[in-house]
Scaffold this motif. Structure first.
Motif, short mmCIF file in Angstrom:
data_model
loop_
_atom_site.label_atom_id
_atom_site.label_comp_id
_atom_site.label_asym_id
_atom_site.label_seq_id
_atom_site.Cartn_x
_atom_site.Cartn_y
_atom_site.Cartn_z
N ASP A 13 7.31 -3.08 16.95
CA ASP A 13 6.89 -4.15 15.89
C ASP A 13 6.18 -3.71 14.78
OD1 ASP A 13 8.30 -5.98 17.54
OD2 ASP A 13 6.50 -6.72 18.71
N TYR A 14 5.40 -2.57 14.83
CA TYR A 14 4.83 -2.09 13.89
C TYR A 14 5.70 -1.18 12.92
CZ TYR A 14 1.45 0.71 11.18
OH TYR A 14 0.76 1.39 10.42
N SER A 15 5.79 -1.43 11.73
CA SER A 15 6.23 -0.70 11.15
C SER A 15 5.88 -0.27 9.62
CB SER A 15 7.95 -1.47 10.55
OG SER A 15 7.69 -2.45 9.59
N ASP A 17 7.14 -0.65 6.85
CA ASP A 17 7.39 -2.10 5.82
C ASP A 17 6.00 -3.06 5.83
OD1 ASP A 17 9.79 -0.89 4.84
OD2 ASP A 17 10.91 -1.83 6.45
N LYS A 18 5.67 -3.19 7.21
CA LYS A 18 4.71 -4.02 7.36
C LYS A 18 3.33 -3.24 6.70
CE LYS A 18 6.31 -6.57 11.19
NZ LYS A 18 6.05 -6.94 12.65
N ALA A 21 3.57 -3.76 2.96
CA ALA A 21 3.28 -4.82 2.37
C ALA A 21 1.68 -5.46 2.46
CB ALA A 21 4.00 -5.94 3.32
N LEU A 22 1.21 -4.72 3.42
CA LEU A 22 -0.25 -5.13 3.91
C LEU A 22 -1.04 -4.42 2.67
CD1 LEU A 22 -2.56 -6.14 5.85
CD2 LEU A 22 -2.52 -3.96 6.86
#
Length: 188
Positions: A13-15, A17-18, A21-22
């Protein structure tokens, strides 16, 4: 080490991309490559120490085979990142041999002004020569072939080989000759 990739493998779930974005800014990744045989030997030695602390008796060959499988997974994930992200890959041996050029290339990749003083600081933190740990564990033809397949699959690993120092080569030849002699004597 490979902590970022370990985290990505354990937490699908960690990517990146995330993460991008953060932080809301471009992400640049620095990827340092070491001879796979030394990497794996270090991983095996650490696992053996961990098993010993926990009182687990596991044959070295089993640990090595598990680490080779994990190493393949890690490199698959690294390749995915290289294919989609801004990644600068360099070899540890290049950093050790040419720290000034390597550090300057990192600065260029990061698009930050180069400060020559950082080279002096970097040189003081870099090993004078690369640690060759591949000789600290037992390899067989199958494990060497398995790692060579991985090397052949990933461009960033190409060119690495399984090489031993002359002393160890001679010891292995002596062991091989002694085994052949014992086999010949047993046949008589």
């Amino acid at each position: 080490g490979h902590q970022t990739m370990k985290h990505l493998l354990r937490n699908p779930d960690y990517s990146l991309d995330k993460f991008k974005a953060l932080i809301d800014m471009p992400l640049k990744i620095i990827h340092i490559v070491r001879n796979p045989f030394d990497n794996l030997s270090t991983w095996v030695n650490r696992a053996k120490e961990e098993h010993q602390r926990k009182g687990i008796d596991k044959p070295e060959i089993d640990i090595l085979n598990a680490k080779i499988a994990h190493y393949y997974e890690v490199n698959q994930k690294i390749q995915e990142v290289i294919d989609t992200e801004d990644v600068f890959t360099f070899r540890l041996d290049r950093l050790i041999k040419k720290p000034g050029k390597t550090v300057k290339a990192i600065y260029e990749f990061l698009e930050v002004p180069f400060n020559g003083e950082i080279v002096t600081q970097a040189k003081s933190m870099i090993y004078e020569k690369q640690r060759i740990t591949r000789e600290s564990i037992s390899w067989n033809d199958d494990t060497v072939k398995d790692v060579m397949k991985i090397i052949d699959e990933f461009d960033f690993l190409k060119g690495y080989k399984f090489e031993l120092n002359e002393k160890l080569k001679n010891e292995l030849k002596d062991q091989e000759m002694n085994q052949r002699l014992a086999q010949n004597l047993a046949r008589r």
